[in-house]
Design a protein around this motif. Structure first.
Motif, short mmCIF file in Angstrom:
data_model
loop_
_atom_site.label_atom_id
_atom_site.label_comp_id
_atom_site.label_asym_id
_atom_site.label_seq_id
_atom_site.Cartn_x
_atom_site.Cartn_y
_atom_site.Cartn_z
N ASP A 159 0.92 -1.27 0.01
CA ASP A 159 0.03 -0.09 0.02
C ASP A 159 0.89 1.21 0.07
O ASP A 159 1.58 1.48 1.14
N VAL A 160 0.88 1.88 -1.33
CA VAL A 160 1.81 3.14 -1.28
C VAL A 160 0.91 4.59 -1.14
O VAL A 160 1.47 5.54 -1.62
N THR A 161 -0.08 4.36 -0.66
CA THR A 161 -1.32 5.66 -0.73
C THR A 161 -0.49 6.72 0.23
O THR A 161 -0.56 7.88 -0.24
N ALA A 162 0.52 6.22 1.13
CA ALA A 162 0.78 7.42 1.92
C ALA A 162 2.15 8.38 1.36
O ALA A 162 2.42 9.17 1.78
N ILE A 163 2.31 7.88 0.27
CA ILE A 163 3.45 8.41 -0.50
C ILE A 163 3.05 8.67 -2.07
O ILE A 163 3.96 8.94 -2.74
N SER A 164 1.78 8.81 -2.10
CA SER A 164 1.14 8.97 -3.61
C SER A 164 0.47 10.39 -3.71
O SER A 164 0.17 10.82 -2.74
N GLY A 165 0.89 11.09 -4.79
CA GLY A 165 -0.19 12.18 -5.16
C GLY A 165 0.27 13.27 -4.67
O GLY A 165 1.70 13.38 -4.13
N ASP A 166 -0.45 14.38 -4.89
CA ASP A 166 0.07 15.92 -4.68
C ASP A 166 -0.15 15.79 -2.97
O ASP A 166 -0.98 16.79 -2.54
N ARG A 167 1.09 15.44 -2.51
CA ARG A 167 1.28 15.89 -0.92
C ARG A 167 2.71 15.87 -0.62
O ARG A 167 3.47 15.36 -1.45
N GLN A 168 3.06 16.45 0.42
CA GLN A 168 4.43 16.51 0.92
C GLN A 168 4.71 15.47 1.89
O GLN A 168 3.74 15.17 2.65
N ILE A 169 5.89 14.87 1.75
CA ILE A 169 6.33 13.49 2.63
C ILE A 169 7.49 13.97 3.24
O ILE A 169 8.50 14.43 2.35
#
Length: 198
Positions: A159-169
């Motif tokens: 599950d890579v949801t936490a590092i996907s899309g327009d968000r800062q990590i």
């Protein structure tokens, strides 16, 4: 005189694998003419290149026919092809600050002297990172470095949801190591000096 000119080119043009510094042809006050003087007219081409989100931009490319050595320069003054806006760093070279293609997130974190932020993956600006407040936030010569990470192989059911899309990590996110995120491209930029004077 011709031998002297050739010697100057050999001194100022970095060899593959060298560390690029924000000076000479890579300085803020560089220009297409300086690139020609440094790398030779036959190795410098100016024209439209692919830009973000399907656009095209005017740029000067050094060694356009050699992907391993190719360097793209953008200009704040496109009419005169002067004042460096940005340049890309070949995969085999070391960028200002010690950055290299292939570095892991933790290796970049060590160069920076602490954590940094990057955008989530799997969209137009995925994996992009800039640096503020760390060692990579100030580079001698006044340039600013940014990198783009790419993910490697990882289990298909992860599950890579936490590092996907327009968000800062944050770079401390453990998933970044799990997906083997590594530096894919490096870009060096300058602020527009003429805008700062207005």
């Amino acid at each position: 005189m011709r031998i002297l000119a050739l010697s100057l080119v050999l001194v100022t043009a970095p060899a593959l694998g060298d560390e690029i510094k924000c000076e000479g042809p890579f300085a803020a006050d560089s220009s297409e003419s300086r690139l020609i003087e440094t790398f030779g007219k036959e190795n410098v081409v100016t024209g439209d290149v692919p830009g973000p989100e399907g656009s095209t931009v005017l740029a000067t490319t050094v060694y356009p026919n050699d992907p391993a050595k190719s360097i793209e320069f953008g200009w704040w003054d496109e009419a005169s092809l002067e004042r460096t806006a940005y340049f890309t760093v070949p995969a085999g070279d070391t960028a200002p600050g010690g950055l290299k293609a292939g570095m892991t997130v933790k290796e970049v974190e060590a160069l920076n002297g602490g954590p940094f932020y990057l955008y989530g993956f799997f969209w137009d600006y995925g994996g992009s990172a800039g640096f503020e407040g760390g060692k990579l936030g100030y580079i001698e010569g006044g340039c600013v470095v940014s990198v783009r990470f790419a993910v490697g192989d990882y289990p298909p059911d992860l599950d890579v949801t936490a590092i996907s899309g327009d968000r800062q990590i944050s770079s401390i996110e453990p998933l970044l190591a799990t997906v083997n995120a590594r530096v894919d491209t490096i870009t060096v930029g300058y602020r527009d000096s003429s805008a700062a004077e207005d």
